[in-house]
Design a protein around this motif. Structure first.
Motif, mmCIF file in Angstrom:
data_model
loop_
_atom_site.group_PDB
_atom_site.id
_atom_site.type_symbol
_atom_site.label_atom_id
_atom_site.label_comp_id
_atom_site.label_asym_id
_atom_site.label_seq_id
_atom_site.Cartn_x
_atom_site.Cartn_y
_atom_site.Cartn_z
ATOM 1 N N UNK A 24 0.810 -1.215 0.000
ATOM 2 C CA UNK A 24 0.000 0.000 0.000
ATOM 3 C C UNK A 24 0.843 1.264 0.000
ATOM 4 N N UNK A 25 2.176 1.115 0.190
ATOM 5 C CA UNK A 25 3.064 2.271 0.254
ATOM 6 C C UNK A 25 3.437 2.747 -1.145
ATOM 7 N N UNK A 26 3.510 4.038 -1.306
ATOM 8 C CA UNK A 26 3.912 4.631 -2.580
ATOM 9 C C UNK A 26 5.344 4.202 -2.911
ATOM 10 N N UNK A 27 5.555 3.491 -4.029
ATOM 11 C CA UNK A 27 6.912 3.046 -4.362
ATOM 12 C C UNK A 27 7.740 4.146 -5.011
ATOM 13 N N UNK A 28 7.109 5.246 -5.395
ATOM 14 C CA UNK A 28 7.785 6.301 -6.151
ATOM 15 C C UNK A 28 8.401 7.334 -5.210
ATOM 16 N N UNK A 29 9.300 6.880 -4.351
ATOM 17 C CA UNK A 29 10.005 7.777 -3.429
ATOM 18 C C UNK A 29 11.473 7.382 -3.403
ATOM 19 N N UNK A 30 12.279 8.246 -2.782
ATOM 20 C CA UNK A 30 13.707 7.938 -2.641
ATOM 21 C C UNK A 30 13.979 7.128 -1.378
ATOM 22 N N UNK A 31 12.924 6.813 -0.625
ATOM 23 C CA UNK A 31 13.088 6.094 0.637
ATOM 24 C C UNK A 31 12.344 4.761 0.511
ATOM 25 N N UNK A 32 13.082 3.677 0.430
ATOM 26 C CA UNK A 32 12.494 2.373 0.128
ATOM 27 C C UNK A 32 11.704 1.794 1.296
ATOM 28 N N UNK A 33 12.158 2.029 2.525
ATOM 29 C CA UNK A 33 11.462 1.455 3.676
ATOM 30 C C UNK A 33 10.045 2.019 3.773
ATOM 31 N N UNK A 34 8.993 1.169 3.707
ATOM 32 C CA UNK A 34 7.616 1.693 3.841
ATOM 33 C C UNK A 34 7.416 2.241 5.241
ATOM 34 N N UNK A 35 7.136 3.527 5.352
ATOM 35 C CA UNK A 35 7.180 4.152 6.675
ATOM 36 C C UNK A 35 6.114 5.232 6.870
ATOM 37 N N UNK A 36 6.092 6.232 6.020
ATOM 38 C CA UNK A 36 5.307 7.448 6.270
ATOM 39 C C UNK A 36 3.884 7.299 5.729
#
Length: 266
Positions: free
Chosen positions: A223-235
């Motif tokens: 469910x986490x947005x994969x289009x970020x520079x931070x791979x760990x699903x967090x925010x």
């Protein structure tokens, strides 16, 4: 008003910029909106465009946002270098006890005073509060302020070295639990299943301490947005939120906004 792009620094120029001194400490606080107050506490490494976007959603839901500067560069797009620099400074600051379980960060005292002032300024039944990541635990300690009725813990990450630790002093935890029982209050909490900074053990510890007063939600990593520079699903409601109808992160955001409405509206 056009929503600022998330990939550029946010000037935060649609917020009022206030310097508020409480308990002998002054902080810049960004405010906007009308209605009952909600304290929006930033995640690491500071008030990013994604955090500001969440604050605007809170405003649009009918609340007055109080978003204090806690650390970092306000409005800046997060980078790995900025994250490491800000994290390092926060970990040695006397205002935070990042590695201590069964302790509360001194910063929460100022935030409780801010909640009391916000309630006085905005009226209503009480105040909402949401912490994220490094501040994720703070909303629970803020319940020692009687005006705080709607606490939300989004990926609470402290203490950093103890996945099952609770970042609140046992006396404070007992007082908060007693208040929640007496006033029939609950706390909402969110995390991604594979989050390295907020693991299942922390939610289990909160549930053991608070029983059914703790309402924890765990979202699938998918469910986490994969289009970020931070791979760990967090925010959950900021960087990793997918802003599309039906997405679990949007549903989490809407549940939080409904929680504020239910607790704070007359």
């Amino acid at each position: 008003m056009t929503t600022p792009p998330l990939d550029r620094d946010d000037p935060l120029d649609d917020f009022d910029h206030r310097d508020i001194t409480l308990l002998g400490r002054r902080h810049r606080v960004y405010t906007m909106g009308s209605g009952p107050a909600v304290i929006v506490m930033t995640e690491m490494p500071g008030i990013s465009p994604h955090v500001a976007r969440f604050a605007r959603w809170v405003r649009d839901a009918g609340f007055t946002v109080y978003m204090p500067h806690i650390f970092g560069k306000d409005g800046a797009v997060p980078t790995s270098g900025q994250f490491l620099l800000t994290m390092g400074r926060a970990c040695i600051s006397r205002q935070f006890r990042a590695f201590q379980a069964n302790e509360s960060s001194p910063a929460t005292q100022w935030l409780r005073a801010l909640a009391a002032q916000a309630h006085q300024e905005c009226g209503g039944k009480g105040v909402g509060a949401i912490g994220m990541c490094f501040t994720g635990n703070f909303a629970l300690s803020m319940m020692l302020e009687p005006s705080v009725l709607a606490p939300v813990l989004s990926q609470p990450s402290l203490p950093l070295n103890d996945p099952a630790g609770l970042h609140i002093h046992p006396d404070e935890l007992a007082a908060v639990k007693a208040r929640m029982d007496a006033e029939d209050l609950t706390v909402l909490a969110y995390r991604f299943e594979g989050d390295k900074y907020c693991k299942a053990a922390r939610f289990a510890a909160y549930e053991a301490a608070l029983g059914d007063r703790f309402v924890g939600r765990t979202l699938s990593d998918s469910a986490a947005n994969p289009d970020t520079r931070f791979d760990n699903p967090h925010s959950v409601v900021t960087l990793h939120l997918i802003d599309e109808a039906g997405q679990p992160t949007v549903q989490a955001r809407d549940e939080i906004l409904d929680f504020f409405k239910m607790r704070l509206s007359e």
